[in-house]
Design an enzyme around this catalytic site. Structure first.
Site, PDB file in Angstrom:
ATOM      1  N   LYS A  80       0.843  -1.124  -0.170  1.00  0.00           N
ATOM      2  CA  LYS A  80       0.050  -0.053   0.139  1.00  0.00           C
ATOM      3  C   LYS A  80       0.903   1.092   0.114  1.00  0.00           C
ATOM      4  CE  LYS A  80      -4.101   2.076   2.548  1.00  0.00           C
ATOM      5  NZ  LYS A  80      -4.924   1.581   3.586  1.00  0.00           N
ATOM      6  N   SER A 155      -9.408   2.599   2.412  1.00  0.00           N
ATOM      7  CA  SER A 155      -8.262   3.175   1.815  1.00  0.00           C
ATOM      8  C   SER A 155      -7.397   2.217   1.011  1.00  0.00           C
ATOM      9  CB  SER A 155      -7.548   4.101   2.544  1.00  0.00           C
ATOM     10  OG  SER A 155      -6.927   3.433   3.542  1.00  0.00           O
ATOM     11  N   SER A 179     -10.727   0.252   6.305  1.00  0.00           N
ATOM     12  CA  SER A 179      -9.769   0.120   4.866  1.00  0.00           C
ATOM     13  C   SER A 179      -9.421  -1.189   4.609  1.00  0.00           C
ATOM     14  CB  SER A 179      -8.748   1.308   5.169  1.00  0.00           C
ATOM     15  OG  SER A 179      -9.323   2.483   5.433  1.00  0.00           O
TER      16      SER A 179
END
Length: 468
Positions: A80, A155, A179
């Site tokens: 990420k 996210s 997320s």
């Protein structure tokens, strides 16, 4: 036959171990997949192809000599874009850091690399992970592989979309308000929000803050457990969590659910839920009952979690980003900073009382129930050009956070929670169910999720993508 890039990580490892494929062959299959489908999905935002190929060749040379680097040897992964990767651009989804290249790896990245994983690049995220819709001013929006007009969630939306599209074997993500779970639900994959501290994430600004966690994402629960066996475990730089090394997650996940006491909450105490989401998640109790569990519908009151979460989150934003130039930040980040500057000592004291009381009530709840199941998200994937959900079932929502309550209320509980595919809307959009356990029962949550996954098979349905 299942394409090589859509095999589970466990199956890919078996082929690598038997020398039926090489790390280079596996990587090239994924790189070809990225070349064909990433332009339409926009999940991988920084690609380090030559670096990855060089690492794969080194791993193959070592394998010829009988040296295996660890349980992830040869698996292509992406990180990420919130976690630091040495020598690889890490933007945090912010134009302020569009050209930022860290000099050290985050602990999670280092553990995966030392276990033999091959980093191919970074996955998209909103600015500083703000919100459950993956869009930013550096790379644009990540699109849902099952419908390119829809959001991939966030996210960790880039990670979820990359996995669902077959671009990587495993991915890491992070979760404050959902997320890891929301994008897993939106993209028909699995994600685990671990108990805070199970996956250490050292911080020199908020070491004691327990709402954000790092965790695994994968196409199957077995692959989640594989990654947890690598990234979980004690680190002296983190002041909480068990002293184990994460090896328990390498144990078999097969379990007899006979007599398991499951609480089913279709709306977590009155939250509005989209009818298509409600219809899909309502099938989960029957599945668990057929597996031997005793399922009881419950009326939970988790409403205290709302104020506690919002107060702590707002305070954390000022702590983490309050010194950045606000005129260069996106609206969502500025909104959170404004809320944070309104927080008083009395607000923090009340939030602590609310959360402590809720924790005590849930400790009693988990004396009578082994698991809680509920919708991950209150809505299915929404249009990608819509900033956030502002209405559910005719109920107007006050701000961009409100549609995520079914996820962020759970974050306050200090509990592990997995998102597992549980069906599709009539329009073919994925829906996930959330399996929540008592604190530190991460392995138990994975075992229940594993049984549910195998009983339903929803996670085996793949998206139809242009260029695939």
């Amino acid at each position: 036959m299942t394409e090589l890039f859509y095999l589970t990580a466990v199956e890919q490892l078996a082929l690598l171990r038997s020398r039926d494929i090489s790390a280079v062959e596996l990587l090239e299959a994924h790189l070809d997949r990225i070349d064909r489908v990433n332009p339409s999905v926009n999940a991988i935002v920084t690609l380090v192809q030559e670096r990855a190929l060089a690492q794969a060749r080194r791993l193959d040379d070592d394998a010829v000599r009988g040296r295996w680097h660890g349980p992830l040897h040869g698996l292509p992964v992406a990180h990420k874009d919130l976690v630091d990767t040495a020598g690889i651009r890490t933007t945090y989804g912010s134009r302020l850091f569009a050209d930022h290249v860290p000099v050290t790896d985050a602990l999670l990245v280092r553990r995966m690399r030392e276990a033999g994983a091959i980093t191919i690049g970074k996955t998209n995220t909103p600015e500083f992970g703000t919100g459950s819709h993956t869009v930013n001013e550096v790379f644009g929006a990540t699109r849902n592989p099952y419908d390119l007009t829809r959001s991939a969630g966030g996210s960790s939306g880039g990670a979820a979309a990359a996995l669902a599209s077959g671009m990587i074997s495993l991915a890491d993500g992070s979760d404050m308000g959902g997320s890891l779970r929301n994008p897993a639900s939106f993209c028909n994959i699995t994600g685990l929000r671990p108990t805070p501290g199970r996956v250490p994430a050292p911080s020199d600004t908020a070491a004691w803050f327990t709402l954000p966690v790092s965790g695994p994402m994968a196409r199957t629960v077995g692959d989640l457990a594989l990654l947890m066996s690598v990234i979980a475990g004690y680190d002296a730089a983190v002041p909480m969590g068990p002293l184990d090394d994460g090896s328990e997650f390498a144990a078999p996940l097969d379990a007899d659910l006979t007599g398991l006491r499951v609480a089913w909450s279709p709306d977590l105490g009155g939250l509005p839920v989209d009818p298509a989401t409600a219809e899909a998640t309502a099938t989960a109790p029957e599945v668990l009952e057929k597996l031997g569990a005793r399922v009881e519908r419950v009326d939970l009151d988790l409403s205290d979690a709302d104020e506690a979460f919002r107060t702590y989150r707002a305070w954390w934003y000022v702590l983490s980003f309050g010194e950045l130039p606000e005129e260069q930040l996106t609206d969502n980040v500025r909104w959170n900073l404004a809320r944070g500057r309104e927080v008083t000592a009395a607000d923090l004291a009340r939030a602590e009382r609310l959360r402590s009381g809720l924790f005590a009530r849930m400790a009693e709840f988990f004396r009578n129930h082994d698991m809680l199941i509920a919708p991950v998200s209150q809505v299915p994937p929404f249009p990608v050009d819509k900033p956030y959900v502002d209405e559910i079932n005719g109920v107007a929502l006050p701000d961009y956070l409100a549609w995520m309550r079914s996820a962020y209320w759970i974050s306050v509980l200090h509990s592990p929670a997995a998102s597992v595919p549980c069906g599709f809307t009539p329009g073919g959009l994925p829906v996930g169910v959330q399996i929540v356990g008592r604190p530190y029962a991460d392995l138990d949550v994975l075992r229940v999720a594993h049984a549910y996954e195998h009983a339903t098979g929803f996670g085996t349905r793949r998206p139809a993508l242009p260029g695939a």
